[in-house]
Scaffold this active site. Sequence first.
Site, PDB file in Angstrom:
ATOM      1  N   SER A 161      -0.422  -2.015  -0.211  1.00 19.85           N
ATOM      2  CA  SER A 161       0.845  -1.311  -0.004  1.00 19.85           C
ATOM      3  C   SER A 161       1.399  -1.607   1.386  1.00 19.85           C
ATOM      4  O   SER A 161       1.764  -0.708   2.146  1.00 19.85           O
ATOM      5  CB  SER A 161       0.670   0.201  -0.195  1.00 19.85           C
ATOM      6  OG  SER A 161       1.911   0.812  -0.498  1.00 19.85           O
ATOM      7  N   LYS A 212       7.732  -1.579  -4.185  1.00 24.77           N
ATOM      8  CA  LYS A 212       7.178  -2.888  -3.849  1.00 24.77           C
ATOM      9  C   LYS A 212       7.027  -3.786  -5.075  1.00 24.77           C
ATOM     10  O   LYS A 212       7.068  -5.012  -4.958  1.00 24.77           O
ATOM     11  CB  LYS A 212       5.833  -2.726  -3.144  1.00 24.77           C
ATOM     12  CG  LYS A 212       5.931  -2.108  -1.746  1.00 24.77           C
ATOM     13  CD  LYS A 212       4.564  -1.990  -1.092  1.00 24.77           C
ATOM     14  CE  LYS A 212       4.651  -1.457   0.336  1.00 24.77           C
ATOM     15  NZ  LYS A 212       5.051  -0.043   0.400  1.00 24.77           N
ATOM     16  N   SER A 251       6.468   3.836  -2.740  1.00 22.86           N
ATOM     17  CA  SER A 251       5.970   2.462  -2.638  1.00 22.86           C
ATOM     18  C   SER A 251       5.920   1.704  -3.956  1.00 22.86           C
ATOM     19  O   SER A 251       5.632   0.501  -3.961  1.00 22.86           O
ATOM     20  CB  SER A 251       4.584   2.454  -1.987  1.00 22.86           C
ATOM     21  OG  SER A 251       4.697   2.605  -0.594  1.00 22.86           O
TER      22      SER A 251
END
Length: 497
Positions: free
Chosen positions: A327, A143, A140
């Site tokens: 997230s 991102k 993640s």
Amino acid sequence: MHTPDEPESRRAARSRAAAPGVLVSLRRHKTAWLIAAACAGFVILGSGAVAVGASVGGPAEASAVTRGTTSPTPSATPTPTATPRPTPAPVAAASRLRTCSVASLAADSRLGNMEAQVRNAKTGEVLFDRNGSKPNTTASVMKVVTSAAALKALGPDYRVSTTVVTDPADPSAVILVGGGDSTLSRLPEGQEPFYRGAAHIGTLANAAAAKWKSLYPDTPITKVYVDTSLFGAPYWHPTWNENEERFVDGSSSYVTALQVDGDRANPRAMDSERGSDPVKVAANAFVDALGGATYEGELKTPAGATQLAAVQSQPVSSLVKLAVTDSDNTIMEMLTRLVAIKEGAGNTFAAENQGVLTALAGYGIPTTGLHVADGSGLSDQNMVPPSFLTQLFIKVLNGESGLGVVYDGLPISGETGTLASGYGRFTGANAIARGAVHAKTGSVDTGYSLAGIVHAKDGTPLTFAIYAFGPVNDSARTAIDTLTTGIYSCGDNLSNN
């Protein structure tokens, strides 16, 4: 004669003691000394004559006589050129000797195949590097990369619109056009969904009905079509675990241009089971709010359609902050797809790599080795070198190009988001770094990651990225926190040894 290790003071004293004996000899044997001097002068003059003869005669003897000429022309004696004295090379500036090592922490077996890099955010100097230029799966942390692309391509103030238009071919039909806003909520106005500040589909339905009535007071709306052609198929990435992400974790929806509440079963929950037909759920919510109509399926907006109403999402800056803090996979997939469209790359997963790389070029950071498979980091096909992240986070810290919202959204060690102590992060001995680390977490089946900014103990701002992939388990999170805490303690004295 003196020995090599004879003291210099002793040799000088012995020379001074020998000088008077020479003067006495000169006074007593004056004639002998004159004869010796004359002989020495003759030798010197003779040596000089030989030397001069050699310097003149050498070139003349070496000159060749051209065949057929009667009087050779002697070649000119070349003027000696002084050999330039060699200039010493400039002395390289001495590099600082740093003595604080985290080598033992980096060698922790819980980190698996570890990659990491740390930079001084003020100078850009790399302080610590372990395969920092090697691309690898980000989880993640991706991102942050796609957020930067969205801020650059779309701009921090851009808002995503969902509209309702007429169907010129059917005077009783309207078309609900998805613009890619996955935060649009089906909750009634006045009720706050998980996506705080989101637009409500009921607001859109009421505005469309009012406009329709002003245009066609005698004709009711009886049919509703949807246009979701903005995003192309497939709507689920083939590398994602559908059962886990949609149902078990409830963290991801299909990537469709029209949906409500990220297709959550519970609009108020962060993680909630996602459905199998987000478009239909959104269409039915619109029909219910509109009243008196039925959902008829897909229809691409025809030429000549008139817009009846529109609602807009929160600005990209707010969406990025929300997605980074929580997230949120769905928001980042939506924004990444919009980046690909804005950059002219296409409207599918396959287009996202080109779209994001084009947008990132505006930051001036080399993207060598970087590959974008999706916007959320769920795919293990995403590849980003830690070195790219440490450079990008310097710009995040400085708030360049609106990137300050990424910093504002980063979880804080032991305090907020996915780095809060409730997630087991920065506890125990690592609590000394509580509040000092602003970073994005990441985890996939193959490993874990953490990247962001450390406000070190000595006041130095550092940017860092740590990957722990391969044969790892949940204990890698603690090992990452421990290494990060070591970096915090060392500050600018962090050694690469």
